[in-house]
Write an enzyme that holds these catalytic residues in place. Structure first.
Site, PDB file in Angstrom:
ATOM      1  N   LYS A   1       0.831  -1.216   0.000  1.00 32.79           N
ATOM      2  CA  LYS A   1       0.000   0.000   0.000  1.00 32.79           C
ATOM      3  C   LYS A   1       0.861   1.261   0.000  1.00 32.79           C
ATOM      4  CE  LYS A   1      -2.124  -0.987   3.884  1.00 32.79           C
ATOM      5  NZ  LYS A   1      -1.624  -2.302   4.258  1.00 32.79           N
TER       6      LYS A   1
ATOM      7  N   ARG B   1      -9.173   1.315   9.288  1.00 34.19           N
ATOM      8  CA  ARG B   1      -8.703  -0.036   9.564  1.00 34.19           C
ATOM      9  C   ARG B   1      -9.708  -0.821  10.384  1.00 34.19           C
ATOM     10  NH1 ARG B   1      -3.136   0.719   9.051  1.00 34.19           N
ATOM     11  NH2 ARG B   1      -1.723  -0.988   9.523  1.00 34.19           N
TER      12      ARG B   1
ATOM     13  N   ARG C   1      11.631  -6.657   4.701  1.00 34.27           N
ATOM     14  CA  ARG C   1      11.596  -5.237   5.056  1.00 34.27           C
ATOM     15  C   ARG C   1      12.215  -5.029   6.436  1.00 34.27           C
ATOM     16  NH1 ARG C   1       5.892  -2.188   5.045  1.00 34.27           N
ATOM     17  NH2 ARG C   1       5.696  -2.935   7.167  1.00 34.27           N
TER      18      ARG C   1
ATOM     19  N   ARG D   1      12.293  -1.814  10.954  1.00 37.69           N
ATOM     20  CA  ARG D   1      11.124  -1.276  11.652  1.00 37.69           C
ATOM     21  C   ARG D   1      10.830  -2.154  12.863  1.00 37.69           C
ATOM     22  NH1 ARG D   1       5.805   0.264   8.194  1.00 37.69           N
ATOM     23  NH2 ARG D   1       4.759  -0.959   9.780  1.00 37.69           N
TER      24      ARG D   1
ATOM     25  N   ARG E   1      -0.034  -8.866  13.525  1.00 33.90           N
ATOM     26  CA  ARG E   1      -0.621  -7.850  12.634  1.00 33.90           C
ATOM     27  C   ARG E   1      -1.539  -8.496  11.605  1.00 33.90           C
ATOM     28  NH1 ARG E   1       4.642  -5.271  10.885  1.00 33.90           N
ATOM     29  NH2 ARG E   1       3.470  -4.182   9.292  1.00 33.90           N
TER      30      ARG E   1
HETATM   31  P1  ADP Z   1       1.447  -1.650   7.553  1.00 40.36           P
HETATM   32  O1  ADP Z   1       2.840  -1.502   7.063  1.00 40.36           O
HETATM   33  O2  ADP Z   1       1.203  -2.930   8.235  1.00 40.36           O
HETATM   34  O3  ADP Z   1       0.419  -1.310   6.540  1.00 40.36           O
HETATM   35  P2  ADP Z   1       1.118   0.898   8.979  1.00 40.36           P
HETATM   36  O4  ADP Z   1       2.390   1.582   8.716  1.00 40.36           O
HETATM   37  O5  ADP Z   1      -0.103   1.365   8.254  1.00 40.36           O
HETATM   38  O6  ADP Z   1       1.297  -0.678   8.796  1.00 40.36           O
HETATM   39  O7  ADP Z   1       0.793   0.930  10.552  1.00 40.36           O
HETATM   40  C1  ADP Z   1       1.701   0.505  11.542  1.00 40.36           C
HETATM   41  C2  ADP Z   1       0.987   0.439  12.908  1.00 40.36           C
HETATM   42  O8  ADP Z   1       0.420   1.717  13.228  1.00 40.36           O
HETATM   43  C3  ADP Z   1      -0.209  -0.525  12.967  1.00 40.36           C
HETATM   44  O9  ADP Z   1       0.189  -1.854  13.220  1.00 40.36           O
HETATM   45  C4  ADP Z   1      -1.026   0.101  14.107  1.00 40.36           C
HETATM   46  O10 ADP Z   1      -0.479  -0.204  15.373  1.00 40.36           O
HETATM   47  C5  ADP Z   1      -0.849   1.583  13.892  1.00 40.36           C
HETATM   48  N1  ADP Z   1      -1.911   2.132  13.005  1.00 40.36           N
HETATM   49  C6  ADP Z   1      -1.727   2.665  11.765  1.00 40.36           C
HETATM   50  N2  ADP Z   1      -2.896   3.067  11.233  1.00 40.36           N
HETATM   51  C7  ADP Z   1      -3.850   2.771  12.163  1.00 40.36           C
HETATM   52  C8  ADP Z   1      -5.269   2.914  12.199  1.00 40.36           C
HETATM   53  N3  ADP Z   1      -5.959   3.453  11.171  1.00 40.36           N
HETATM   54  N4  ADP Z   1      -5.927   2.492  13.308  1.00 40.36           N
HETATM   55  C9  ADP Z   1      -5.269   1.970  14.357  1.00 40.36           C
HETATM   56  N5  ADP Z   1      -3.935   1.781  14.385  1.00 40.36           N
HETATM   57  C10 ADP Z   1      -3.227   2.183  13.305  1.00 40.36           C
END
Ligand code: ADP
Length: 193
Positions: free
Chosen positions: A21, A95, A134, A140, A151
């Site tokens: 994404k 989410r 990654r 990260r 996750r």
């Molecule tokens: P990914 O790489 O898995 O798509 P993100 O970078 O979008 O992850 O998000 C990393 C973390 O930030 C999530 O695991 C969560 O803890 C928090 N987070 C991000 N966006 C949201 C959201 N919309 N609602 C709740 N928690 C969020």
């Protein structure tokens, strides 16, 4: 007579962790002149600046759980309210169903609506191997195997129901996210054309 239009466009990218994404979001913001709103990036920025929100969020993110809907919606609301014309690429938000409902309300208040929702699909083993890679490349703190599995579980339980939510609104298009970055970008731009 004025030729101006409001030209609002809101594209939502959905998909499991590791689906690409963020990468596709960065391509789309350039090609369609959208502003990226990534709640993950916003939260990581708070963590980096060590704000009160960042302190709370770090523990939750490091465990692979979701930050509370109230905090996330408040963060998104203040971002949207600062925009004159809403041209947005949403990455990682909404989410949960509660977030999706809050977003619909917020957009209704602003007399606008989501234009397209794209679901990027990739099979789970591929996702896990991408995320582990990654982890090595970017380091990260939420990319170790145990947290990655959590996750995925959180995605299945809390985020997947959004697929039906947007299908019910006739707004969802699923695409195959297992090709190269360029192939996936091409598919997305065809869907949005
Ligand atoms: P990914 O790489 O898995 O798509 P993100 O970078 O979008 O992850 O998000 C990393 C973390 O930030 C999530 O695991 C969560 O803890 C928090 N987070 C991000 N966006 C949201 C959201 N919309 N609602 C709740 N928690 C969020």
């Amino acid at each position: 007579m004025s030729n101006e239009c409001s030209c609002s466009e809101i594209v939502l990218l959905m998909g499991p962790p590791g689906a690409g994404k963020g990468t596709q979001a960065d391509i789309l913001v350039n090609s369609r002149v959208l502003r990226k709103l990534s709640t993950g990036d916003m939260l990581r920025d708070h963590v980096k600046r060590d704000t009160d929100l960042g302190k709370k969020a770090k523990v939750i993110m490091d465990a692979g759980n979701l930050v509370s809907d109230d905090l996330i919606v408040a963060m998104v609301r203040s971002e949207l309210e600062s925009m004159q014309i809403i041209r947005l690429l949403l990455d990682g938000f909404p989410r949960t169903t509660a977030q999706a409902i809050a977003l619909d309300k917020l957009l209704e208040e602003m007399s606008t609506d989501i234009s397209s929702t794209i679901l990027i699909e990739v099979d789970e083993e591929e996702l896990i191997s991408r995320l582990l890679n990654r982890a090595t490349e970017l380091g990260r703190s939420d990319d170790n195997e145990e947290v990655i599995r959590n996750r995925m579980k959180v995605y299945h339980e809390l985020t997947k129901p959004l697929i039906e939510y947007y299908q019910g609104q006739n707004k969802l298009v699923s695409i195959n996210g297992s090709g190269t970055v360029e192939e996936v970008a091409k598919t997305i731009s065809e869907v949005l054309a």
